[in-house]
Design a protein around this motif. Structure first.
Motif, short mmCIF file in Angstrom:
data_model
loop_
_atom_site.label_atom_id
_atom_site.label_comp_id
_atom_site.label_asym_id
_atom_site.label_seq_id
_atom_site.Cartn_x
_atom_site.Cartn_y
_atom_site.Cartn_z
N ALA A 114 0.81 -1.22 0.00
CA ALA A 114 0.00 0.00 0.00
C ALA A 114 0.84 1.27 0.00
CB ALA A 114 -0.93 -0.01 1.22
N ALA A 115 2.01 1.23 0.65
CA ALA A 115 2.84 2.43 0.75
C ALA A 115 3.26 2.96 -0.62
CB ALA A 115 4.07 2.14 1.60
N LEU A 116 3.36 2.08 -1.62
CA LEU A 116 3.82 2.51 -2.94
C LEU A 116 2.78 3.36 -3.66
CD1 LEU A 116 5.71 -0.67 -4.17
CD2 LEU A 116 6.68 1.53 -3.45
N ALA A 117 1.58 3.45 -3.13
CA ALA A 117 0.56 4.33 -3.71
C ALA A 117 0.75 5.78 -3.30
CB ALA A 117 -0.84 3.86 -3.32
N GLU A 118 1.61 6.02 -2.32
CA GLU A 118 1.86 7.39 -1.86
C GLU A 118 2.63 8.16 -2.93
OE1 GLU A 118 3.89 6.95 1.84
OE2 GLU A 118 2.27 5.74 2.73
N PRO A 119 2.26 9.42 -3.18
CA PRO A 119 2.88 10.19 -4.27
C PRO A 119 4.40 10.31 -4.18
CG PRO A 119 0.92 11.30 -3.45
CD PRO A 119 1.17 10.16 -2.53
N ASP A 120 4.95 10.41 -2.95
CA ASP A 120 6.40 10.59 -2.85
C ASP A 120 7.18 9.30 -3.09
OD1 ASP A 120 5.60 9.37 -0.51
OD2 ASP A 120 6.68 10.73 0.83
N ARG A 160 8.56 -8.77 4.87
CA ARG A 160 9.81 -8.08 4.59
C ARG A 160 9.63 -6.96 3.58
NH1 ARG A 160 14.42 -12.63 3.34
NH2 ARG A 160 13.77 -14.23 4.80
N LEU A 161 8.91 -7.24 2.49
CA LEU A 161 8.80 -6.27 1.40
C LEU A 161 8.06 -5.02 1.85
CD1 LEU A 161 8.00 -8.73 -1.52
CD2 LEU A 161 10.21 -7.99 -0.65
N ALA A 162 6.96 -5.22 2.57
CA ALA A 162 6.21 -4.07 3.08
C ALA A 162 7.05 -3.28 4.07
CB ALA A 162 4.91 -4.53 3.73
N PHE A 163 7.85 -3.97 4.87
CA PHE A 163 8.73 -3.29 5.83
C PHE A 163 9.69 -2.37 5.08
CE2 PHE A 163 12.72 -2.91 8.13
CZ PHE A 163 12.29 -2.52 9.38
N VAL A 164 10.34 -2.87 4.06
CA VAL A 164 11.32 -2.08 3.31
C VAL A 164 10.65 -0.89 2.65
CG1 VAL A 164 12.96 -2.09 1.41
CG2 VAL A 164 12.78 -4.09 2.89
N LEU A 165 9.57 -1.14 1.93
CA LEU A 165 8.96 -0.11 1.10
C LEU A 165 8.13 0.89 1.89
CD1 LEU A 165 8.05 -2.44 -1.88
CD2 LEU A 165 9.78 -0.62 -1.86
N SER A 166 7.90 0.63 3.16
CA SER A 166 7.15 1.56 4.01
C SER A 166 8.06 2.46 4.84
CB SER A 166 6.22 0.78 4.95
OG SER A 166 5.29 0.00 4.23
N GLN A 167 9.37 2.31 4.70
CA GLN A 167 10.28 3.17 5.45
C GLN A 167 10.12 4.63 5.01
OE1 GLN A 167 12.25 1.98 8.10
NE2 GLN A 167 10.87 0.27 7.64
N PRO A 168 10.37 5.58 5.91
CA PRO A 168 10.22 7.00 5.55
C PRO A 168 11.07 7.39 4.35
CG PRO A 168 10.48 6.74 7.92
CD PRO A 168 10.75 5.40 7.32
N VAL A 169 10.53 8.26 3.52
CA VAL A 169 11.27 8.81 2.39
C VAL A 169 12.17 9.93 2.91
CG1 VAL A 169 11.09 10.01 0.18
CG2 VAL A 169 9.42 8.25 0.78
#
Length: 353
Positions: A114-120, A160-169
């Motif tokens: 879900a985090a990859l839907a964020e614009p940043d 694991r994947l969600a953990f990595v991709l949800s880290q702060p930009v």
């Protein structure tokens, strides 16, 4: 079938000082070269030095006690695993049309995150995982025994994947190199999804068997998925064969193409700056060092680096490959001995082109 063993040669026969081995042994006796488990040095496809030692060892953090290392002993590669996954296996899978190309957005590869839907995060691409330029927060400066270390926290996470991709930009993608096993975990998942096979099974068929590497282990996490960042174990000779593959521009000793040359060259081309004079490609560290015998000037080398002093050094211009195993796990100065072996034993004792 296992490939024929690499032939041996006297050091002087391939352009080293004739007393290369004696100089290395003296360095060990003096204590300047410490914590070593194995060193194998080759030039032009012939082994000129091979030494194994007894020492305390681990397997992905699990104590093994004192091990008498030898030619058939499997050893942790730790983060040299990253070089194999991002720098070799992804290229093989790409050449076979099994994985998306580097410019593919990660949102198209992992639509369930879900985090990859964020614009940043819209600009995140596979190439940013290959080159560790995701721009996401990640900290592996803490000891790997500390649960706050980002790689350790990833291994403990339910996904694991969600953990990595949800880290702060923290940086725009592609602008800042940040060392992190999470990036390579993404590449391992991309390969597994694209090939429809586990990472270890694909590696066995596509890379290890064609090179005659018939023995390896790959540690898995709680979910049964092997660690693409740090879990692979090979023999020293097996690791050296991967160095020889780089020297042969992606071909096995019989001429069979394993990694297309253009994709291998893309993997070892500078893509990000680690620090001045020290770059990173796709899983590989890149730098240059002086070779006194070759008339001055720095010669470019390619390196795979792992915790504890694990190293694979390759210098294409000189035809040299060097595999090093060490037991200095989690030591802040684990880089000292492998660097001395590379600079003071290998490069400083070369006397002819």
């Amino acid at each position: 079938m296992p490939a024929s063993p690499l032939p041996t040669a006297a050091p002087a026969a391939v352009g080293f000082r004739p007393d290369l081995v004696e100089r290395f042994d003296a360095g060990v006796r003096s204590g300047l070269l410490r914590d070593l488990h194995a060193v194998v040095i080759a030039r032009h496809g012939r082994i000129v030095l091979e030494r194994f030692f007894e020492g305390t060892d681990e397997a992905w953090g699990r104590p093994l006690g004192t091990v008498a290392h030898g030619p058939e002993t499997l050893h942790d590669l730790r983060s040299v695993t990253k070089s194999i996954v991002s720098g070799l296996l992804y290229g093989i899978a790409l050449a076979r049309g099994l994985v998306p190309p580097p410019e593919t957005p990660l949102a198209a590869v992992f639509p369930e995150v879900a985090a990859l839907a964020e614009p940043d995060r819209a600009g995140l691409k596979i190439v940013h995982a290959l080159t560790m330029t995701l721009g996401l927060a990640w900290d592996e400066s803490l000891p790997y025994t500390d649960p706050r270390n980002s790689e350790i926290a990833m291994e403990a996470a339910a996904d694991r994947l969600a953990f990595v991709l949800s880290q702060p930009v923290v940086h725009p993608p592609g602008t800042q190199w940040t060392y992190g096993g999470g990036a390579t975990a993404l590449i391992g998942a991309i390969i597994a999804r694209g090939t429809g096979r586990s990472l270890q099974d694909f590696a066995r068929e596509a890379l290890f068997q064609p090179l005659g590497i018939d023995r390896f282990e790959w540690h898995a996490g709680h979910d049964g998925v092997v660690s693409a960042a740090s879990g692979l174990r090979l023999t020293a000779r097996g690791l050296l064969r991967l160095g020889e593959l780089l020297l042969a521009r992606g071909r096995a000793s019989d001429g069979t193409e394993i990694v297309p040359e253009d994709l291998l060259q893309a993997a070892i081309a500078p893509a990000a700056t680690v620090e001045p004079g020290f770059d990173y490609g796709r899983g590989w560290f890149l730098a240059a060092s002086p070779v006194p015998a070759l008339g001055g000037g720095d010669r470019r080398w390619v390196g795979g680096f792992g915790n504890g002093g694990q190293r694979l050094f390759v210098m294409p211009e000189t035809g040299i490959s060097c595999a090093i195993f060490s037991g200095a796990y989690n030591a802040p100065d684990d880089w000292v001995t492998p660097t001395r072996v590379w600079r003071e034993i290998v490069l400083s004792n070369l006397v002819a082109a």
